[in-house]
Design a protein around this motif. Structure first.
Motif, PDB file in Angstrom:
ATOM      1  N   THR A 140      81.820-123.242  -4.578  1.00 54.59           N
ATOM      2  CA  THR A 140      83.065-122.835  -3.928  1.00 54.59           C
ATOM      3  C   THR A 140      84.180-122.669  -4.954  1.00 54.59           C
ATOM      4  OG1 THR A 140      83.867-125.080  -3.401  1.00 54.59           O
ATOM      5  CG2 THR A 140      82.410-124.014  -1.799  1.00 54.59           C
ATOM      6  N   ARG A 144      86.062-119.086  -5.740  1.00 52.19           N
ATOM      7  CA  ARG A 144      87.529-119.047  -5.730  1.00 52.19           C
ATOM      8  C   ARG A 144      88.084-118.248  -6.909  1.00 52.19           C
ATOM      9  NH1 ARG A 144      88.880-124.001  -7.770  1.00 52.19           N
ATOM     10  NH2 ARG A 144      89.551-122.914  -9.658  1.00 52.19           N
ATOM     11  N   ARG A 152      85.829-120.149   1.083  1.00 49.57           N
ATOM     12  CA  ARG A 152      85.591-120.573   2.464  1.00 49.57           C
ATOM     13  C   ARG A 152      84.375-119.883   3.069  1.00 49.57           C
ATOM     14  NH1 ARG A 152      91.652-119.556   3.374  1.00 49.57           N
ATOM     15  NH2 ARG A 152      90.796-117.665   4.309  1.00 49.57           N
ATOM     16  N   TRP A 161      89.885-125.333   2.923  1.00 47.54           N
ATOM     17  CA  TRP A 161      90.032-125.166   1.477  1.00 47.54           C
ATOM     18  C   TRP A 161      91.134-126.100   1.022  1.00 47.54           C
ATOM     19  CZ3 TRP A 161      92.193-120.069  -1.077  1.00 47.54           C
ATOM     20  CH2 TRP A 161      92.262-120.249  -2.470  1.00 47.54           C
ATOM     21  N   ALA A 174      86.345-125.844  -1.202  1.00 48.45           N
ATOM     22  CA  ALA A 174      86.230-125.615   0.238  1.00 48.45           C
ATOM     23  C   ALA A 174      85.154-126.522   0.808  1.00 48.45           C
ATOM     24  CB  ALA A 174      85.892-124.153   0.515  1.00 48.45           C
TER      25      ALA A 174
END
Length: 397
Positions: A140, A144, A152, A161, A174
């Motif tokens: 995650t 990002r 997410r 998140w 997240a």
């Protein structure tokens, strides 16, 4: 040649992410919460191939070749995944130095405010992780780096998140709140007002907002924390009325911050505002909150409604926003589109509570409607027929 194909879902924010404290690492100024949508109706599909004979990285998006190595976000995700694979001692089947060919397609409009970048980067990261043999919650944080909200889309159901506080972003992750099975009758109607590219990208818009808006900083400090807590509890209790109220309030405030930006960022249009007014009028006429709206950075509306109320809501939408193509299967897309077409076209006038009629707008303000529901996270596809790349040439079909 080694090849993997995966799909990843769209997620729509209930509590919005808007504004970064670090542009390069894509660290947000507040937590956000989203709901993942079913990949049956909306998803990104990505194939990544690695081969010793490839001379350079190449990438195709929706059939058009785009720069790969010049894209700093793509390269940042790639390098982070390779570092993670080395750190975890992943059993790679080939040298990490091999070049990649990648192709990705969305089955929904791109850059129209429907979270296409979130699904796209999540799918890119997840597919690469499958190729490199990496399975880790750190994915995650890597997603990002491509697009903030992509983190997410690596989980199903309801996802939070966490903004994090560390300078390196290692705690900005997240994490799931509840799976799709927790609230399985949560459905979404996406009213597509425009499927064209938005004038101001989310990246530019939120940067300008952080620089010029006082409201965005008040929102992040004073409003979002309490909303995060309240809507998380509403989700756990399956309290639709509270869920709906908070979702609509946060959508309204997000667009207020966009207007508080200088020069202002305008994402909603007159049709968007008419849809918001329709939702409030519909709920008032019913006498309870049956539907909630949210608008991301675009004019298209996402309406949350429980499955048992879809059949009564759709005719009301068609009555208030008539469309000459409503009897066409292309107008209603997604779940049971043939049944929804019939139920909507049969309704010529809606009277609620015996005395309240909804406003009737001019024809053809909506392009089409997508009916979907809460869904799971990314999925690896195993059949050869699923690949978007020719396994002989390494080029897209």
């Amino acid at each position: 040649m080694f090849i993997e194909t995966c799909i990843a879902p769209v997620n729509i924010a209930l509590i919005k992410y808007w504004g970064k404290r670090d542009e390069e690492l894509i660290l947000p100024i507040n937590d956000s919460i989203s709901m993942t949508l079913s990949t049956d109706e909306m998803c990104a599909k990505t194939t990544v191939a690695a081969c010793s004979t490839f001379k350079e990285h190449r990438m195709w998006l929706n059939g058009e070749e785009i720069p790969f190595e010049e894209n700093c976000r793509i390269m940042r995700c790639l390098k982070a995944l390779q570092c993670l694979a080395l750190a975890k001692g992943a059993p790679t089947k080939f040298p990490l130095e091999w070049k990649l060919h990648l192709t990705s397609r969305n089955n929904f409009p791109t850059a129209a405010g429907l979270a296409s970048s979130a699904a796209g980067y999540a799918c890119f990261v997840y597919t690469l992780a499958c190729l490199y043999g990496v399975a880790d919650e750190e994915l995650t944080a890597i997603a990002r780096l491509g697009s903030g909200s992509a983190c997410r889309s690596l989980h199903g159901g309801f996802v939070r998140w966490h903004m994090g506080h560390l300078a390196d972003g290692s705690d900005s992750l997240a994490l799931p709140i509840a799976s799709a099975s927790h609230w399985p009758n949560m459905h979404v109607l996406i009213l597509v007002v425009s499927d064209g590219r938005k004038k101001t990208s989310s990246t530019k818009g939120m940067q300008r907002t952080v620089e010029t808006s006082d409201l965005i900083h008040y929102r992040a400090k004073h409003c979002v924390p309490s909303r995060i807590k309240a809507i998380s509890e509403a989700i756990r209790q399956r309290d639709f009325e509270l869920f709906a109220k908070i979702t609509m309030q946060d959508s309204n405030q997000f667009h207020a911050t966009a207007l508080d930006t200088y020069p202002p960022c305008v994402y909603m249009n007159d049709v968007s505002h008419s849809i918001a007014a329709f939702v409030h009028a519909y709920n008032a006429a019913i006498g309870s909150t049956r539907v909630a709206y949210t608008f991301d950075a675009g004019p298209n509306a996402c309406l949350y409604v429980l499955q048992e109320h879809v059949s009564s809501l759709l005719p009301a939408i068609q009555s208030s926003f008539p469309n000459d193509s409503a009897d066409n299967v292309e107008y209603f897309k997604g779940i049971a589109s043939d049944q929804l077409t019939q139920s909507a076209t049969e309704a010529t006038d809606i009277s609620l509570n015996g005395n309240t009629s909804l406003p009737v707008h001019e024809h053809n303000l909506l392009k089409y409607i997508i009916h979907t529901k809460i869904g799971a996270g990314p999925k690896r596809l195993t059949g050869k027929e699923e690949h978007l790349i020719n396994i002989t040439t390494g080029h897209p079909y």
